[in-house]
Design an enzyme around this catalytic site. Structure first.
Site, short mmCIF file in Angstrom:
data_model
loop_
_atom_site.label_atom_id
_atom_site.label_comp_id
_atom_site.label_asym_id
_atom_site.label_seq_id
_atom_site.Cartn_x
_atom_site.Cartn_y
_atom_site.Cartn_z
N SER A 1 -11.17 -1.10 -1.35
CA SER A 1 -9.93 -0.99 -0.58
C SER A 1 -10.15 -1.29 0.89
O SER A 1 -9.25 -1.76 1.57
CB SER A 1 -9.38 0.44 -0.65
OG SER A 1 -8.56 0.64 -1.76
N HIS B 1 -4.04 5.95 3.27
CA HIS B 1 -4.67 4.72 2.80
C HIS B 1 -4.01 3.47 3.39
O HIS B 1 -4.70 2.55 3.86
CB HIS B 1 -4.57 4.73 1.27
CG HIS B 1 -5.34 3.68 0.56
ND1 HIS B 1 -4.82 2.44 0.27
CD2 HIS B 1 -6.59 3.69 0.03
CE1 HIS B 1 -5.72 1.74 -0.40
NE2 HIS B 1 -6.80 2.47 -0.56
N ASP C 1 0.84 -1.21 0.00
CA ASP C 1 0.00 0.00 0.00
C ASP C 1 0.87 1.26 0.00
O ASP C 1 1.97 1.25 -0.57
CB ASP C 1 -0.94 -0.06 1.21
CG ASP C 1 -2.29 0.60 0.95
OD1 ASP C 1 -2.31 1.80 0.66
OD2 ASP C 1 -3.32 -0.09 1.05
#
Ligand SMILES: *[C@@H]1O[C@H](CO)[C@@H](O)[C@H](O)[C@H]1NC(C)=O
Ligand SMILES: *[C@@H]1O[C@H](CO)[C@@H](O)[C@H](O)[C@H]1NC(C)=O
Ligand SMILES: *[C@@H]1O[C@H](CO)[C@@H](O)[C@H](O)[C@H]1NC(C)=O
Ligand SMILES: *[C@@H]1O[C@H](CO)[C@@H](O)[C@H](O)[C@H]1NC(C)=O
Ligand SMILES: *[C@@H]1O[C@H](CO)[C@@H](O)[C@H](O)[C@H]1NC(C)=O
Ligand SMILES: *[C@@H]1O[C@H](CO)[C@@H](O)[C@H](O)[C@H]1NC(C)=O
Ligand SMILES: *[C@@H]1O[C@H](CO)[C@@H](O)[C@H](O)[C@H]1NC(C)=O
Ligand SMILES: *[C@@H]1O[C@H](CO)[C@@H](O)[C@H](O)[C@H]1NC(C)=O
Ligand SMILES: *[C@@H]1O[C@H](CO)[C@@H](O)[C@H](O)[C@H]1NC(C)=O
Length: 760
Positions: free
Chosen positions: A544, A213, A146
């Site tokens: 996600s 994220h 990520d």
């Protein structure tokens, strides 16, 4: 070399975009992923041997970007087209694809990345204690590919964690390793220097998460329990990962919303080498054949090493056949809602109320009526979307403005609010268009706001039309638990059938992906918002977000059953999934119609049941080769298998004969309707001994007849396998798609396989 783009799959700022491929001229240098295979005389035993061998393909030093070991027989290198032509004439060359990168098309700042709603440990179902207690994920390592991690967050505290298992071989590139601990056991960066051929990457760049994220996904999968978590006061509760006792290793492959495939592969390669048990990838690109998709090739390598890979299904729903990351060796994860709303209610002057959502609910939200105006009434083209500049010259001061959902990737919903605010507006109502239906997102808007569903939006707009002086107010209602229907499919969750392999039902499973609360590196919301002390969290949405939930579930199963293969873990997750919502009704889609399997996959994950499935459908790595030979040429299969494969010497099977936990059969238009398709499966007993299972068939549509032979399976040993055949007869006429299930039922278990039959 610009190619297709890959993006992180959180719903908002991470818009899934396809770039226009630019054809490079002959002498322009670009990154290529090159697949090679050794000549018989050449055996590359160690990683160093391989690297030396790879370099023999390259014109000069400094061109090699990444040398792969587990994820490809090949490398990434910087080459011109002319140089690539030379490489492709060399013995051992198999194929090459241009590196693909991905750029987000938003103008967001980190604050704007704050999306919507409540935390994973919400309710009972997703609390750590309900699915595993003290042992949830113990001894298992989850690798997260990520944007890096914010390591100082209490979600990565190692209180009560044992040291990593002995097999762990990874590294920590934060300040000489001082920031890692027994929870966050590894953190590295794999971002090649895109414009510098000296390929100085890795060690020198600490894997700091500048986006949020990666911190969010890593803490969702395996974060420690943090009490008192909230975002702007909403969603208050204990934030905890799904497998809070698992170890986390972070591989930073995305500097921002753009992730080069060559870097993703490097991260996966390291995760395999380091000893990760589960790899979580909330990133995706366009659907292409598996041999042209380096991530599909790389995850095949992970599967061969026994590593479970969970990947996002994509955010291009509700469009049909929009599912990505759809190879059968991946778990393809869809996204659905939870039973929580971060509610703001719109009250109109005519007395009607409509519930919507917003994360930002200032105490001084307007409590009196304000004039209500539709942004599109300004008459400017596309003004209804409230993009920057669209309200210029339109008097919205002191008014609540209705701004339409959408308008392109540059007009995020939070930007709409900022445009309204800078024009002097008092609030914003954000109605869905028809495709978004009833899915609403609680986001960190900069002013009082309410994201309302399509039906509410129609009523609000009709009210505006119906009166000369429309008025409204936006009432903050706080966090509401127990909302129904839940779970329901999110509009953005990508749908099947799979373009690449329609004989495999995709997506596989759904999990929470709307308004998910997890760790974040910085506070979100307007700069004027109250500053809250303590750790920061954010609420965001996307496949996600559902993907790391399933990675956590896989870690939880792996800790209970360390020797299960990735296929067995996937089978356990799929055959025990819930097909009804919490009210006992069929899971609904964003239009509140029953969702089909192309939205839900096998259903909504049920972690407790998944740890004790009774039977599993296992698949050995070599079984996939027969399946691949049914789809592709020998050379194409060789790329994926990373070794020479001669499909003429392999028993090729049609897709539906792979021992998958779901069944997808496609009849061509001209099929002789008296001719059935026979689908063979092998069930392995992982439950009690002895045990007896009876077949049950649920097919509501009589245009298809399904029978199971034999009708009873008796197991007298652990890991004993029994074969059976599902016979599917097409009927005359009727529906294009018929969906049902085959269940094996014992006294203690129900092992359910969805069955999807389509007619061309
Ligand atoms: C490439 O590396 C050089 C030297 O390390 C650095 O100055 C430059 O900013 C890097 N370029 C990119 C695009 O990362
Ligand atoms: C590439 O990186 C090297 C050091 O790693 C540096 O000396 C060189 O200036 C860089 N080149 C460019 C174009 O950034
Ligand atoms: C993301 O980072 C890469 C490499 O540093 C850079 O080239 C690219 O422009 C960045 N993209 C965005 C959208 O910021
Ligand atoms: C879905 O399909 C429609 C019509 O083909 C297209 O306009 C739209 O952009 C698609 N949506 C997504 C999210 O790809
Ligand atoms: C969005 O913004 C980017 C960067 O400012 C710009 O290049 C792109 O053309 C814009 N896209 C649209 C659809 O306006
Ligand atoms: C709108 O655009 C102007 C000029 O490009 C910029 O200064 C301003 O920050 C933008 N406003 C928003 C809300 O994005
Ligand atoms: C409101 O009025 C406008 C202009 O007359 C019309 O285009 C629109 O469809 C109306 N909206 C509703 C919801 O009735
Ligand atoms: C592939 O296998 C077939 C059947 O065994 C054999 O006839 C053929 O020569 C093999 N091809 C290659 C390239 O080895
Ligand atoms: C369909 O299959 C049946 C049984 O195999 C056969 O008798 C019949 O002739 C076939 N019909 C056609 C049109 O091929």
């Amino acid at each position: 070399m610009d190619g297709f783009k890959l993006s992180l799959l959180s719903f908002l700022p991470f818009v899934f975009v396809l770039a226009i491929a630019v054809e490079a001229t002959g002498d322009e240098i670009g990154t290529f992923i090159v697949h090679v295979q050794p000549q018989e005389s050449h055996v590359a035993a160690t990683a160093d041997d391989r690297k030396e061998w790879y370099k023999t393909f390259l014109p000069e030093d400094g061109r090699l970007v990444h040398a792969y070991h587990h994820v490809a027989s090949g490398f990434a290198a910087r080459l011109t087209r002319q140089e690539l032509d030379v490489v492709s004439a060399m013995p051992g060359f198999v194929s090459a694809v241009p590196d693909q990168t991905h750029t987000l098309q938003t103008t967001h700042t980190p604050q704007f990345l704050g999306l919507s709603a409540p935390p994973p440990p919400q309710g009972k179902r997703w609390s750590s204690s309900s699915h595993g207690g003290s042992g949830a994920g113990a001894g298992v390592i989850v690798g997260v590919i990520d944007t890096g991690v914010f390591p100082d967050h209490p979600s990565f505290s190692d209180a009560g964690m044992p040291p990593p298992p002995a097999k762990w071989k990874g590294h920590c590139d934060f300040n000489g390793g001082s920031v890692c601990n027994s929870k966050l056991i590894g953190a590295r960066t794999f971002i090649a220097n895109a414009t510098n051929s000296s390929s100085s990457y890795g060690e020198r760049l600490p894997p700091v998460d500048d986006v949020g994220h990666g911190t969010h996904t890593a803490s969702t999968a395996a974060g420690a329990a943090v009490p008192g978590a909230h975002v702007l006061g909403q969603g208050l509760g204990v934030a905890a990962g799904i497998a809070p006792h698992a170890h986390v290793a972070v591989y930073k492959v995305c500097p921002n919303e753009s992730c080069a495939i060559s870097d993703i592969l490097a991260g996966v390669d390291a995760a395999i080498a380091d000893g990760c048990d589960v790899i979580s990838i909330s990133i995706g690109g366009p659907s292409v054949p598996f041999h042209e998709n380096p991530v599909a090739v790389g995850t095949f390598g992970a599967m061969e090493k026994g590593v479970f890979v969970s990947m996002a299904a994509g955010n291009a729903g509700p469009n049909v056949s929009s599912v990505i990351n759809d190879a059968p060796w991946m778990l393809t994860v869809a996204a659905s809602t939870m039973d929580r709303s971060i509610r703001t209610t719109v009250r109109l002057g005519n007395g009607l109320y409509f519930d919507g959502e917003s994360l930002y609910q200032p105490n001084d939200s307007p409590s009196t009526f304000y004039p209500l105006v539709y942004a599109g009434a300004s008459g400017k083209p596309s003004a209804e979307f409230c993009g920057n500049g669209s309200l210029d010259g339109f008097d919205v001061r002191g008014k609540i403005v209705v701004c339409e959902f959408g308008g392109g990737p540059n007009i995020t919903r939070i930007i709409k609010g900022a445009v309204v605010q800078s024009a002097g507006g008092a609030g914003m109502i954000l109605p869905n268009h028809f495709p978004e239906g009833y899915t609403t997102l609680a986001e960190a808007h900069v002013l009082p706001a309410s994201h309302v569903d399509y039906v509410a939006g129609l009523a609000i707009k009709a009210y505006i039309n119906s009166t000369a002086n429309p008025v409204a107010q936006i009432l903050p209602r706080g966090t509401v638990l127990g909302t129904t229907p839940a779970p329901a499919m999110a509009f953005f969750s990508s749908r099947g059938p799979s373009v690449q392999n329609p004989g495999i039902l995709k997506p596989d499973i759904t999990g929470p992906g709307v308004n998910v609360l997890a760790a974040w590196p910085f506070q979100v919301g307007p700069s004027s918002a109250q500053v809250y002390p303590g750790p920061t969290f954010n609420i965001i949405s996307g496949t996600s977000m559902s993907t790391p939930h399933l990675s956590g579930v896989a870690a939880f199963i792996k800790s209970r059953h360390p020797h299960w293969s990735p296929a067995a873990i996937k089978s356990a997750i799929m055959t025990t999934a819930d097909i009804t919502d919490r009210s006992g009704n069929p899971i609904l889609d964003e239009q509140r119609a029953p969702a089909n399997f192309f939205a839900t996959g096998a259903g909504h994950v049920n972690p407790e049941k998944a740890a004790d499935p009774g039977l599993v459908y296992d698949i050995a790595p070599c079984d996939y080769v027969g399946y691949l030979c049914g789809l592709y040429t020998s050379q194409e299969v060789s790329v994926i298998a990373r070794r020479p494969v001669n499909c003429s010497a392999v028993a090729a099977i049609p897709e539906h004969q792979l021992n998958y936990p779901s069944i997808s059969v496609k009849f061509p238009r001209a099929w002789n309707s008296s001719e059935p398709v026979l689908v063979r499966r092998t069930a392995k007993n992982v439950g009690e001994v002895p045990s007896e299972y009876y077949a049950a068939v649920d097919m509501l549509d009589t245009t298809v007849t399904v029978r199971v032979f034999p009708r009873t399976l008796r197991f007298t040993g652990v890991n004993q396998e029994k074969d059976f055949t599902v016979v599917v007869w097409p009927g005359q006429g009727g529906a294009r798609v018929v969906q049902g299930a085959v269940r094996w039922v014992s006294e203690t278990h129900t092992v359910r396989s969805p069955v999807s039959v389509t007619f061309a």
